[in-house]
Design an enzyme around this catalytic site. Structure first.
Site, PDB file in Angstrom:
ATOM      1  N   LYS A 159       0.844  -1.195   0.000  1.00  0.00           N
ATOM      2  CA  LYS A 159       0.000   0.000   0.000  1.00  0.00           C
ATOM      3  C   LYS A 159       0.873   1.236   0.000  1.00  0.00           C
ATOM      4  CE  LYS A 159       0.675   1.811   3.421  1.00  0.00           C
ATOM      5  NZ  LYS A 159       1.933   2.293   4.130  1.00  0.00           N
ATOM      6  N   TYR A 244      -4.690   4.090   6.135  1.00  0.00           N
ATOM      7  CA  TYR A 244      -5.298   3.160   7.101  1.00  0.00           C
ATOM      8  C   TYR A 244      -6.586   3.737   7.687  1.00  0.00           C
ATOM      9  CZ  TYR A 244      -1.224   0.144   6.942  1.00  0.00           C
ATOM     10  OH  TYR A 244      -0.253  -0.715   6.519  1.00  0.00           O
TER      11      TYR A 244
HETATM   12  P1  NAD Z   1      12.292   1.555   2.980  1.00  0.00           P
HETATM   13  O1  NAD Z   1      12.770   2.918   2.682  1.00  0.00           O
HETATM   14  O2  NAD Z   1      12.705   0.947   4.277  1.00  0.00           O
HETATM   15  O3  NAD Z   1      12.702   0.555   1.810  1.00  0.00           O
HETATM   16  C1  NAD Z   1      12.574   0.878   0.462  1.00  0.00           C
HETATM   17  C2  NAD Z   1      13.399  -0.074  -0.362  1.00  0.00           C
HETATM   18  O4  NAD Z   1      13.308   0.304  -1.732  1.00  0.00           O
HETATM   19  C3  NAD Z   1      14.893  -0.055   0.005  1.00  0.00           C
HETATM   20  O5  NAD Z   1      15.388  -1.348   0.005  1.00  0.00           O
HETATM   21  C4  NAD Z   1      15.522   0.737  -1.123  1.00  0.00           C
HETATM   22  O6  NAD Z   1      16.842   0.355  -1.382  1.00  0.00           O
HETATM   23  C5  NAD Z   1      14.610   0.352  -2.296  1.00  0.00           C
HETATM   24  N1  NAD Z   1      14.653   1.315  -3.387  1.00  0.00           N
HETATM   25  C6  NAD Z   1      14.773   0.989  -4.682  1.00  0.00           C
HETATM   26  N2  NAD Z   1      14.795   2.087  -5.440  1.00  0.00           N
HETATM   27  C7  NAD Z   1      14.685   3.128  -4.613  1.00  0.00           C
HETATM   28  C8  NAD Z   1      14.657   4.533  -4.819  1.00  0.00           C
HETATM   29  N3  NAD Z   1      14.701   5.073  -6.035  1.00  0.00           N
HETATM   30  N4  NAD Z   1      14.547   5.316  -3.743  1.00  0.00           N
HETATM   31  C9  NAD Z   1      14.434   4.802  -2.502  1.00  0.00           C
HETATM   32  N5  NAD Z   1      14.457   3.469  -2.246  1.00  0.00           N
HETATM   33  C10 NAD Z   1      14.586   2.651  -3.300  1.00  0.00           C
HETATM   34  O7  NAD Z   1      10.696   1.579   2.857  1.00  0.00           O
HETATM   35  P2  NAD Z   1       9.659   0.561   3.496  1.00  0.00           P
HETATM   36  O8  NAD Z   1       9.196   1.108   4.799  1.00  0.00           O
HETATM   37  O9  NAD Z   1      10.173  -0.803   3.451  1.00  0.00           O
HETATM   38  O10 NAD Z   1       8.421   0.749   2.490  1.00  0.00           O
HETATM   39  C11 NAD Z   1       8.368   0.095   1.222  1.00  0.00           C
HETATM   40  C12 NAD Z   1       6.908  -0.048   0.806  1.00  0.00           C
HETATM   41  O11 NAD Z   1       6.240  -0.847   1.755  1.00  0.00           O
HETATM   42  C13 NAD Z   1       6.129   1.270   0.737  1.00  0.00           C
HETATM   43  O12 NAD Z   1       5.217   1.216  -0.328  1.00  0.00           O
HETATM   44  C14 NAD Z   1       5.378   1.329   2.048  1.00  0.00           C
HETATM   45  O13 NAD Z   1       4.180   2.050   1.960  1.00  0.00           O
HETATM   46  C15 NAD Z   1       5.121  -0.138   2.275  1.00  0.00           C
HETATM   47  N6  NAD Z   1       5.001  -0.457   3.714  1.00  0.00           N
HETATM   48  C16 NAD Z   1       3.903  -1.118   4.120  1.00  0.00           C
HETATM   49  C17 NAD Z   1       3.751  -1.430   5.449  1.00  0.00           C
HETATM   50  C18 NAD Z   1       2.540  -2.188   5.904  1.00  0.00           C
HETATM   51  O14 NAD Z   1       2.308  -2.265   7.105  1.00  0.00           O
HETATM   52  N7  NAD Z   1       1.786  -2.795   4.998  1.00  0.00           N
HETATM   53  C19 NAD Z   1       4.713  -1.045   6.381  1.00  0.00           C
HETATM   54  C20 NAD Z   1       5.849  -0.381   5.924  1.00  0.00           C
HETATM   55  C21 NAD Z   1       5.964  -0.082   4.578  1.00  0.00           C
END
Ligand code: NAD
Length: 390
Positions: A159, A244
């Protein structure tokens, strides 16, 4: 096979019809559910699971490849995939070679199941991978979902589904054209307290719902993150966690809002919030006149979902966290177990993919929500009440 999803195939239409009648809701795009669907297995599925264990993991469990090994993949999804019964961590897609090495040894992932963003499309030739799980910044969801669909893989997309309604439609079309399933990472549809809220609201256990209050906020501590970049995030806290509140209000009501008003909050940290909002409040009107008052911020802490009905009320706080969800109703404490939400979610989704049917959180639901998010932004930008017809 563990049954964390709706009753299967032949019974599904009947189930949806019955529950739609019972709840007075339409079947598409509205989260209908039963606690039993989440909590119980059935004997047919259990037999299949036993057979799967005898056959070895890869013949029955679906192989999942995580795309993007950031915080959520590392701390929630990969550990959850050690507990799932219908799927397992089979591969990874990462742009960071050091992460590939670390994950390879930690999770025993074969070299042939490790991809980077350039050679990702070759995943189509990999029989070990059934599901691609897109866990990248929001603005990249559409590209990787479409590439995964074109590689013939089922997709779970985090999401918010995408940063525009048009992208959501392209993702749905790509999955349909390639005959693969698309499901959104809405873990709370597999969480007992939130499932109970859906029942309380949709079945009008305390009478018709009159008011909802929802807030989801956290303090962002670093200005150099993709969440503050408009192109990668699509917006600020509304896209990230306010979603949410939208979800919570819609699954409380079992209906989508018909009108929205919204207001951007004050910017107190301009060095952080020069592209996306710091705080936003919005109000959603539902067909029966109920109103949801919602708020989301990157400079506050909150996580609440409250429903007030004619003859009673309920409140979850925290409502949306990975663990420790706590609930109360006008009758007393809610007594439901804490579960591994991500494991249940992925097991439910894998089950629906195996049975060739939509999960309870399909792409259409993701698109519905992005439509609502865009209407909230339009209302905040223009100051007008935005009418919705979804
Ligand atoms: P994060 O910043 O921790 O991780 C992002 C990942 O994407 C990293 O591994 C990064 O290296 C990679 N990436 C690839 N290309 C990139 C770019 N151009 N710029 C930045 N990062 C890049 O983020 P996250 O918290 O893991 O979130 C990722 C996704 O998961 C988002 O869509 C977020 O909304 C979703 N999420 C959902 C939940 C949930 O409870 N369902 C919780 C956290 C995150």
């Amino acid at each position: 096979m563990k049954n964390y999803d709706y009753p299967s195939s032949n019974n599904r239409r009947k189930f949806l019809r019955e529950i739609s009648l019972a709840l007075g809701t339409t079947a598409l795009g509205v989260p209908l559910l039963s606690l039993n669907a989440c909590q119980s297995g059935n004997s047919e599925n259990q037999e299949q699971a036993a057979q799967a264990n005898q056959d070895g993991a890869q013949t029955r469990k679906l192989g999942v490849a995580l795309v993007g090994l950031g915080g959520y993949s590392t701390n929630q999804l990969a550990p959850a995939l050690q507990e799932t019964e219908n799927c397992y961590l089979a591969g990874i897609v990462t742009g960071t070679p050091a992460k590939a090495e670390e994950w390879k040894s930690k999770y025993n992932i074969p070299e042939k199941n490790i991809y980077n963003y350039e050679n990702f499309d070759q995943i189509k030739d990999n029989q070990d991978i059934d599901i691609v799980y897109v866990v990248l910044p929001n603005g990249m969801h559409a590209e990787y979902t479409i590439r995964a669909a074109q590689a013939g893989k089922h997709v779970i997309c985090e999401k918010p589904m995408a940063t525009s309604v048009e992208d959501c439609q392209r993702m749905i079309d790509a999955c349909n054209q390639n005959n693969v399933n698309l499901s959104i990472g809405y873990r709370l549809h597999y969480e007992p307290h939130n499932l109970r809220v859906m029942e309380l609201g949709q079945q009008q256990v305390y009478g018709p719902v009159r008011r909802i209050e929802a807030a989801d906020s956290f303090v962002i501590g670093n200005p150099d993150v993709w969440r503050l970049d408009k192109e990668l995030a699509g917006g600020g806290p509304l896209m990230d966690v306010g979603i949410y509140c939208v979800q919570g209000a819609v699954y409380t009501m079992g209906e989508t809002p018909v009108a929205i008003t919204a207001q951007f909050g004050e910017v107190t940290k301009p060095e952080y919030f020069d592209e996306v909002e710091e705080t936003i409040t919005w109000q959603m009107e539902f067909p029966n006149g109920a109103v949801a008052d919602c708020r989301s911020s990157y400079n506050e802490s909150a996580g609440k979902l409250r429903g007030e009905a004619e003859n009673g009320w309920w409140e979850l706080d925290p409502a949306y966290s990975y663990s420790g969800i706590d609930g109360e109703t006008s009758e007393g404490d809610m007594d439901y177990p804490q579960v591994n939400q991500q494991a249940r979610q992925m097991d439910g989704q894998a089950q629906s993919f195996m049975e060739n049917r939509q999960s309870r959180v399909p792409g259409e639901m993701g698109m519905r929500d992005v439509r609502i998010l865009m209407a909230i932004y339009e209302a905040a930008r223009t100051g007008n009440k935005v009418q919705l017809d979804i």
